[in-house]
Every structure is written in C-alpha cells, then in structure tokens.
Design a protein around this motif. Structure first.
Motif, short mmCIF file in Angstrom:
data_model
loop_
_atom_site.label_atom_id
_atom_site.label_comp_id
_atom_site.label_asym_id
_atom_site.label_seq_id
_atom_site.Cartn_x
_atom_site.Cartn_y
_atom_site.Cartn_z
N ALA A 1 11.03 -1.86 -4.44
CA ALA A 1 10.30 -0.59 -4.44
C ALA A 1 8.80 -0.84 -4.20
O ALA A 1 8.14 -0.12 -3.45
N GLU A 2 8.28 -1.87 -4.84
CA GLU A 2 6.87 -2.21 -4.66
C GLU A 2 6.62 -2.71 -3.23
O GLU A 2 5.59 -2.41 -2.63
N GLN A 3 7.57 -3.47 -2.71
CA GLN A 3 7.44 -3.95 -1.33
C GLN A 3 7.36 -2.78 -0.35
O GLN A 3 6.51 -2.76 0.53
N GLN A 4 8.25 -1.79 -0.55
CA GLN A 4 8.26 -0.64 0.35
C GLN A 4 6.98 0.18 0.21
O GLN A 4 6.42 0.65 1.19
N ALA A 5 6.51 0.31 -1.03
CA ALA A 5 5.26 1.05 -1.27
C ALA A 5 4.09 0.36 -0.58
O ALA A 5 3.21 1.00 0.00
N TYR A 6 4.10 -0.97 -0.65
CA TYR A 6 3.05 -1.74 0.00
C TYR A 6 3.07 -1.53 1.52
O TYR A 6 2.04 -1.29 2.14
N ILE A 7 4.26 -1.61 2.10
CA ILE A 7 4.41 -1.46 3.56
C ILE A 7 3.90 -0.10 4.00
O ILE A 7 3.17 0.02 4.99
N GLU A 8 4.29 0.95 3.27
CA GLU A 8 3.86 2.31 3.63
C GLU A 8 2.35 2.45 3.51
O GLU A 8 1.70 3.08 4.35
N HIS A 9 1.79 1.89 2.44
CA HIS A 9 0.34 2.01 2.24
C HIS A 9 -0.42 1.20 3.29
O HIS A 9 -1.45 1.65 3.82
N ALA A 10 0.09 0.00 3.60
CA ALA A 10 -0.57 -0.83 4.62
C ALA A 10 -0.55 -0.14 5.97
O ALA A 10 -1.53 -0.17 6.72
N GLU A 11 0.58 0.50 6.31
CA GLU A 11 0.69 1.23 7.57
C GLU A 11 -0.31 2.38 7.62
O GLU A 11 -0.97 2.63 8.63
N LYS A 12 -0.43 3.08 6.51
CA LYS A 12 -1.38 4.20 6.43
C LYS A 12 -2.82 3.70 6.61
O LYS A 12 -3.60 4.28 7.35
N GLU A 13 -3.15 2.59 5.92
CA GLU A 13 -4.49 2.01 6.04
C GLU A 13 -4.77 1.59 7.49
O GLU A 13 -5.86 1.77 8.00
N TYR A 14 -3.76 1.01 8.12
CA TYR A 14 -3.92 0.55 9.50
C TYR A 14 -4.21 1.73 10.43
O TYR A 14 -5.13 1.67 11.26
N LEU A 15 -3.42 2.80 10.30
CA LEU A 15 -3.59 3.95 11.18
C LEU A 15 -4.96 4.59 11.01
O LEU A 15 -5.61 4.99 11.96
N GLU A 16 -5.42 4.66 9.75
CA GLU A 16 -6.75 5.22 9.49
C GLU A 16 -7.83 4.30 10.06
O GLU A 16 -8.82 4.75 10.64
N ALA A 17 -7.63 3.00 9.91
CA ALA A 17 -8.61 2.04 10.42
C ALA A 17 -8.67 2.07 11.93
O ALA A 17 -9.72 1.92 12.54
N THR A 18 -7.51 2.30 12.57
CA THR A 18 -7.45 2.36 14.03
C THR A 18 -8.35 3.45 14.56
O THR A 18 -9.14 3.25 15.49
#
Length: 324
Positions: free
Chosen positions: A52-69
């Motif tokens: 569950a923590e792994q999935q939460a991390y992946i989703e948050h990292a993807e969100k951070e990436y898209l915002e950073a892009t």
C-alpha cells in the motif's frame, strides 16, 4: 534522510517522492512513461516493504513529476527578458534520436565496477569501456549520427575529416556503412595501427602536420577544393549529440550516478555528456580531465573563450588538441 523515520507514513511518502523526482527529473527519458514508471516502482520497493505504501509512493511521485514537468518547462524552454534561449525540449529529442540511431553501429558497453579504484577513492567507481567498440573508441557514435543526418547529395560529394585516429576510424567506418567515400587527414605522428585500421574501412588517408590542428586546417582546405562535406570531430551539434548518447546509457544503467569524468581533447565528448547529463539530472557533476601539457579547455575557461595553445605534447594522442 535521518529525519524521515520520525515522519508519519503520509509525510514520509511525500518527502521521499519529492526527493526522488527532484533528483531524477528528466524532460527527456522520463517522458517515456514505461521507463519512468518502472523507475518509480523500483524506488518504491527500495523504500517501502508494504504494498500500500509502495503504491502511494508511486502515485505521489507521478504527481510530483507531472507538476515539475509543467513548471520546469516554463522555466527552461521559454525566452526570458527578450533573450533567446536554446529550445531544450528539441535538444533532448535530438539526443534521444541520436541514442537510438547509434545503436546500429555500437556495441553495448555496460558499466564495469572497479574494485581497485573504489578502494582508492572511498566511493563506488564504474568504468564505461568504450574502448570495446568495434572501432576502438566512442567516436563512431558522433560520426555515424552526423552522417545519418546528411542528405544523399552531401554524402555523394564525399566526406573529409581530420583526426589523430579515433574520429578517423569512426568516420571511415560510418562512411563505409552508408556507402560513401571518405578522406581522412591525420598527423604524421599518428600510431601506425590507427592509420592502418582507418584504411581498412576503405578510407583514403593523408598524413599531414605534427598535431591535429595542423591536419584539421589542411582537411578543411581540401574539402573546399574538392567540394566535399567536412565532418568536424567536435565543433558540430550532431557530433556532440552522438557522443552524448554515452550519458544517456550511463543514466539509464546507473540512475544514482553522482559524478561523470570524461577526457577532454577538442571538447565534443564532454559537451555532449555534460549537456545531456545536466538535462537528465541537474545534480550530476561532470568533470573534464585533460593532459597537463595540452590544457586547451583549462585555458579557454580561464580566458572566457577558446584560445590556441603554442603546443600540445602528450602521449595521449587523442587529446593532443591546441584549441577546443
């Protein structure tokens, strides 16, 4: 990192994902969804045991990436204060294209861990064995990509290049692959093995001058007289993009790389490697290494512009260049 265990789970996930996307943000490689997501999954498994923590991390990292892009593209790719800037988006695409095209003539040179150098330095040191390429050096990357971008008409005119040996073999081999004629001007002190290898690829070899710079001046004159296409060994964006494919491979294989050390002769390799490495991860430090007796880059940086040395005497003939 020491403070992370004191955070609650949601804050820990946010902190780690911010750190990860901040370090590994790439406007080029990471836009390849499968590669980016695979990287986030590996990082998630490294930091967390719970799925569950792994999935939460992946989703948050993807969100951070898209915002950073969105944010970084606004900062990096637009003009500022009326000053024209290089379109880094297009530049990354050029590096990506070069990295794919050079695979037609390069062998995989996986990083080799050096236990001896690691013990001496106290860090983890890896070597990129480009000497294992078919032509004996990385130079075939830039040469092949450069010729691939030429029109049939430009190739038909024949190619002329100057080199102390490695660029010569790269151009000769690439020209052979494209079915065009190549003439290479090499210094008179070029090792015989390099001369013979260049000839073995079907190129005409002319020995002229004591160092590369003398050979280059003659080669440019020869190309003009013959109406041929001159292939510069380093002062060319396509050549630089081809050499930069090395950085692409390093970052793909070792995403946590901190430093990249590259030899400096004319500057084509380090220009390509440093440009792409910094675009893929601004935190990577690139260090150039050149002979003390041929410090053309050191002098250029000190003067704020390229300068011509009086001499470039070194046993490392590939880096014996008077002017970057």
């Amino acid at each position: 990192w020491i403070e992370l265990p004191e955070l609650n789970d949601s804050h820990k996930i946010e902190a780690i994902s911010k750190r990860t996307t901040g370090i590994y943000f790439s406007p080029g490689i990471f836009e390849m969804d499968a590669m980016r997501q695979a990287f986030f999954k590996r990082q998630a498994k490294h930091f967390f045991d719970n799925e569950a923590e792994q999935q939460a991390y992946i989703e948050h990292a993807e969100k951070e990436y898209l915002e950073a892009t969105v944010t970084l593209k606004d900062i990096l790719f637009n003009s500022k204060n009326g000053t024209r800037q290089v379109n880094k988006d297009c530049l990354v695409e050029k590096f990506e294209e070069a990295s794919e095209i050079v695979k037609n003539v390069t062998l995989p040179t996986k990083l080799v861990y050096s236990e001896n150098l690691s013990q001496q330095t106290g860090g983890k040191v890896y070597l990129k064995p480009e000497n294992m390429q078919y032509t004996g050096a990385y130079k075939v990357r830039g040469a092949y990509y450069k010729i691939s971008t030429m029109s049939e008409e430009a190739r038909a005119k024949g190619l002329v290049a100057a080199s102390a040996g490695n660029h010569a073999q790269g151009v000769a081999y690439a020209a052979q692959k494209f079915g065009c004629k190549a003439t290479i001007v090499m210094p008179t002190v070029t090792p015989l093995i390099k001369v013979n290898r260049t000839k073995s690829y079907g190129a005409e070899v002319i020995l002229y001058g004591d160092v590369y710079d003398d050979s280059c001046a003659y080669a440019e004159k020869l190309a003009q007289e013959r109406g041929s296409t001159f292939v510069h060994p380093f002062d060319d964006l396509d050549i630089v993009a081809g050499q930069g494919s090395i950085a692409m491979e390093i970052v793909q294989e070792l995403p946590t790389v901190d430093y990249i050390l590259a030899p400096v002769g004319g500057g084509g390799l380090i220009t390509g490697v440093s440009t792409l490495a910094k675009m893929l991860n601004p935190k990577i430090k690139v260090i150039g290494v050149e002979p003390a007796a041929a410090p053309s880059m050191t002098m250029a940086l000190a003067s704020g512009e390229p300068v011509t040395l009086d001499s470039a005497n070194t046993i490392a003939d590939g880096t014996a260049v008077k002017r970057v």
